[in-house]
Design a protein around this motif. Sequence first.
Motif, PDB file in Angstrom:
ATOM      1  N   GLY A 143       0.866  -1.265   0.118  1.00  0.00           N
ATOM      2  CA  GLY A 143       0.094  -0.520  -0.211  1.00  0.00           C
ATOM      3  C   GLY A 143       0.543   1.202   0.100  1.00  0.00           C
ATOM      4  N   ARG A 144       0.501   1.926  -0.534  1.00  0.00           N
ATOM      5  CA  ARG A 144       0.547   3.548  -0.111  1.00  0.00           C
ATOM      6  C   ARG A 144       2.142   3.497   0.981  1.00  0.00           C
ATOM      7  NH1 ARG A 144       0.014   8.013  -2.796  1.00  0.00           N
ATOM      8  NH2 ARG A 144      -1.015   8.852  -0.780  1.00  0.00           N
ATOM      9  N   ASN A 145       0.949   3.680   1.914  1.00  0.00           N
ATOM     10  CA  ASN A 145       1.673   4.213   3.089  1.00  0.00           C
ATOM     11  C   ASN A 145       2.208   2.802   4.067  1.00  0.00           C
ATOM     12  OD1 ASN A 145       0.652   6.501   3.048  1.00  0.00           O
ATOM     13  ND2 ASN A 145      -1.283   6.223   3.407  1.00  0.00           N
ATOM     14  N   ASP A 146       2.240   1.582   2.895  1.00  0.00           N
ATOM     15  CA  ASP A 146       3.379   0.580   3.900  1.00  0.00           C
ATOM     16  C   ASP A 146       4.296   1.126   3.766  1.00  0.00           C
ATOM     17  OD1 ASP A 146       0.413  -0.322   4.400  1.00  0.00           O
ATOM     18  OD2 ASP A 146       1.129  -2.027   2.633  1.00  0.00           O
ATOM     19  N   PRO A 147       5.143   0.835   4.877  1.00  0.00           N
ATOM     20  CA  PRO A 147       7.140   0.962   4.800  1.00  0.00           C
ATOM     21  C   PRO A 147       7.436   0.502   3.782  1.00  0.00           C
ATOM     22  CG  PRO A 147       6.487  -0.032   6.673  1.00  0.00           C
ATOM     23  CD  PRO A 147       5.282  -0.776   6.329  1.00  0.00           C
ATOM     24  N   CYS A 148       8.405   0.872   2.889  1.00  0.00           N
ATOM     25  CA  CYS A 148       9.055   0.239   1.537  1.00  0.00           C
ATOM     26  C   CYS A 148       9.380  -0.751   1.577  1.00  0.00           C
ATOM     27  CB  CYS A 148       9.724   1.715   1.066  1.00  0.00           C
ATOM     28  SG  CYS A 148       9.962   1.305  -0.755  1.00  0.00           S
ATOM     29  N   GLY A 151      13.532  -1.771   1.673  1.00  0.00           N
ATOM     30  CA  GLY A 151      14.085  -1.477   3.509  1.00  0.00           C
ATOM     31  C   GLY A 151      14.429  -0.570   3.888  1.00  0.00           C
ATOM     32  N   SER A 152      14.310   1.037   3.252  1.00  0.00           N
ATOM     33  CA  SER A 152      14.957   2.173   3.625  1.00  0.00           C
ATOM     34  C   SER A 152      14.477   2.731   4.662  1.00  0.00           C
ATOM     35  CB  SER A 152      14.276   2.920   1.600  1.00  0.00           C
ATOM     36  OG  SER A 152      12.824   3.393   2.300  1.00  0.00           O
ATOM     37  N   GLY A 153      13.336   2.071   5.581  1.00  0.00           N
ATOM     38  CA  GLY A 153      12.669   3.269   6.501  1.00  0.00           C
ATOM     39  C   GLY A 153      11.414   3.835   6.028  1.00  0.00           C
ATOM     40  N   LYS A 154      11.267   4.209   4.718  1.00  0.00           N
ATOM     41  CA  LYS A 154      10.529   5.491   4.325  1.00  0.00           C
ATOM     42  C   LYS A 154       8.608   5.033   4.173  1.00  0.00           C
ATOM     43  CE  LYS A 154      14.640   8.648   1.681  1.00  0.00           C
ATOM     44  NZ  LYS A 154      14.230   8.916   1.277  1.00  0.00           N
ATOM     45  N   LYS A 155       8.054   5.545   3.879  1.00  0.00           N
ATOM     46  CA  LYS A 155       6.754   4.814   3.436  1.00  0.00           C
ATOM     47  C   LYS A 155       6.650   4.548   2.108  1.00  0.00           C
ATOM     48  CE  LYS A 155       3.723   7.197   5.850  1.00  0.00           C
ATOM     49  NZ  LYS A 155       2.712   7.721   6.312  1.00  0.00           N
ATOM     50  N   TYR A 156       6.491   3.375   1.337  1.00  0.00           N
ATOM     51  CA  TYR A 156       6.569   3.191  -0.153  1.00  0.00           C
ATOM     52  C   TYR A 156       5.890   4.656  -0.840  1.00  0.00           C
ATOM     53  CZ  TYR A 156       5.644   0.788  -4.341  1.00  0.00           C
ATOM     54  OH  TYR A 156       5.350   0.701  -6.079  1.00  0.00           O
ATOM     55  N   LYS A 157       5.009   5.508  -0.559  1.00  0.00           N
ATOM     56  CA  LYS A 157       4.916   6.563  -1.811  1.00  0.00           C
ATOM     57  C   LYS A 157       5.983   7.270  -2.150  1.00  0.00           C
ATOM     58  CE  LYS A 157       2.120   9.091   1.406  1.00  0.00           C
ATOM     59  NZ  LYS A 157       1.348   9.380   2.254  1.00  0.00           N
ATOM     60  N   LYS A 158       6.886   7.395  -0.485  1.00  0.00           N
ATOM     61  CA  LYS A 158       7.872   8.406  -1.009  1.00  0.00           C
ATOM     62  C   LYS A 158       9.566   7.820  -1.103  1.00  0.00           C
ATOM     63  CE  LYS A 158       6.006  11.540   1.282  1.00  0.00           C
ATOM     64  NZ  LYS A 158       5.959  13.509   0.364  1.00  0.00           N
ATOM     65  N   CYS A 159       9.271   6.250  -1.540  1.00  0.00           N
ATOM     66  CA  CYS A 159      10.530   6.036  -2.112  1.00  0.00           C
ATOM     67  C   CYS A 159      10.584   5.449  -3.461  1.00  0.00           C
ATOM     68  CB  CYS A 159      10.775   4.680  -0.835  1.00  0.00           C
ATOM     69  SG  CYS A 159      12.057   3.962  -0.857  1.00  0.00           S
ATOM     70  N   CYS A 160       9.981   3.772  -3.327  1.00  0.00           N
ATOM     71  CA  CYS A 160      10.106   3.271  -4.465  1.00  0.00           C
ATOM     72  C   CYS A 160       8.778   3.632  -5.480  1.00  0.00           C
ATOM     73  CB  CYS A 160      10.467   2.275  -4.316  1.00  0.00           C
ATOM     74  SG  CYS A 160      11.686   1.131  -3.703  1.00  0.00           S
ATOM     75  N   GLY A 161       7.030   4.063  -4.765  1.00  0.00           N
ATOM     76  CA  GLY A 161       6.505   3.907  -4.927  1.00  0.00           C
ATOM     77  C   GLY A 161       6.864   5.272  -6.286  1.00  0.00           C
ATOM     78  N   GLN A 162       7.386   6.194  -5.675  1.00  0.00           N
ATOM     79  CA  GLN A 162       6.845   7.776  -7.023  1.00  0.00           C
ATOM     80  C   GLN A 162       7.109   7.482  -8.385  1.00  0.00           C
ATOM     81  OE1 GLN A 162      10.337   9.711  -5.685  1.00  0.00           O
ATOM     82  NE2 GLN A 162       9.298  11.231  -3.675  1.00  0.00           N
ATOM     83  N   ALA A 163       6.195   7.842  -8.962  1.00  0.00           N
ATOM     84  CA  ALA A 163       6.140   7.852  -9.852  1.00  0.00           C
ATOM     85  C   ALA A 163       7.626   8.491 -10.932  1.00  0.00           C
ATOM     86  CB  ALA A 163       5.180   8.094 -10.651  1.00  0.00           C
TER      87      ALA A 163
END
Length: 163
Positions: A143-148, A151-163
């Motif tokens: 999910g967007r708000n799940d941990p990425c 393993g970066s510790g960021k939320k998915y949307k702020k890490c690998c989930g960025q378009a």
Amino acid sequence: MSECYCGSGRDFDACCGPVLSGDQPAANPEALMRARYSAYQVGNIAFLGESLHPDFRHDWDEPATRRWAEQAEWHGLEILRTDKGGEGDTEGVVEFVASYTEKGQLKRHHELSLFRKENGTWYYVDGRLPKPKTVKREAPKVGRNDPCPCGSGKKYKKCCGQA
């Protein structure tokens, strides 16, 4: 002599030519499908109507078929599989992909075609698009708000989930 349009590798006069001219009936659904593709290539619209099962001719749009055949640049036919359609069968299925360019855009028409044999003659009945294959995920959806998951510790949307 020229190679047949249907991609069989055979000469046109020994492959689809006799079927299109009416000198020889299609031996099976695959042969009829190949001849129908060749009919689009050579503009034999009458054959497309004649090879359509009589029960389904009432809603066939000949002018639209002619426009499509004339406006498209046909590139090839790929038979993916056949089912039934042997000597003792009255029905058969052909799955195929026809490639063509229309209005400058390359397209692929993927279809499962049903054929029916009546009085010794094979006819095209109808076609449908194959159902897309179901995709099963190996891991749970992130999910967007799940941990990425990286393993970066960021939320998915702020890490690998960025378009």
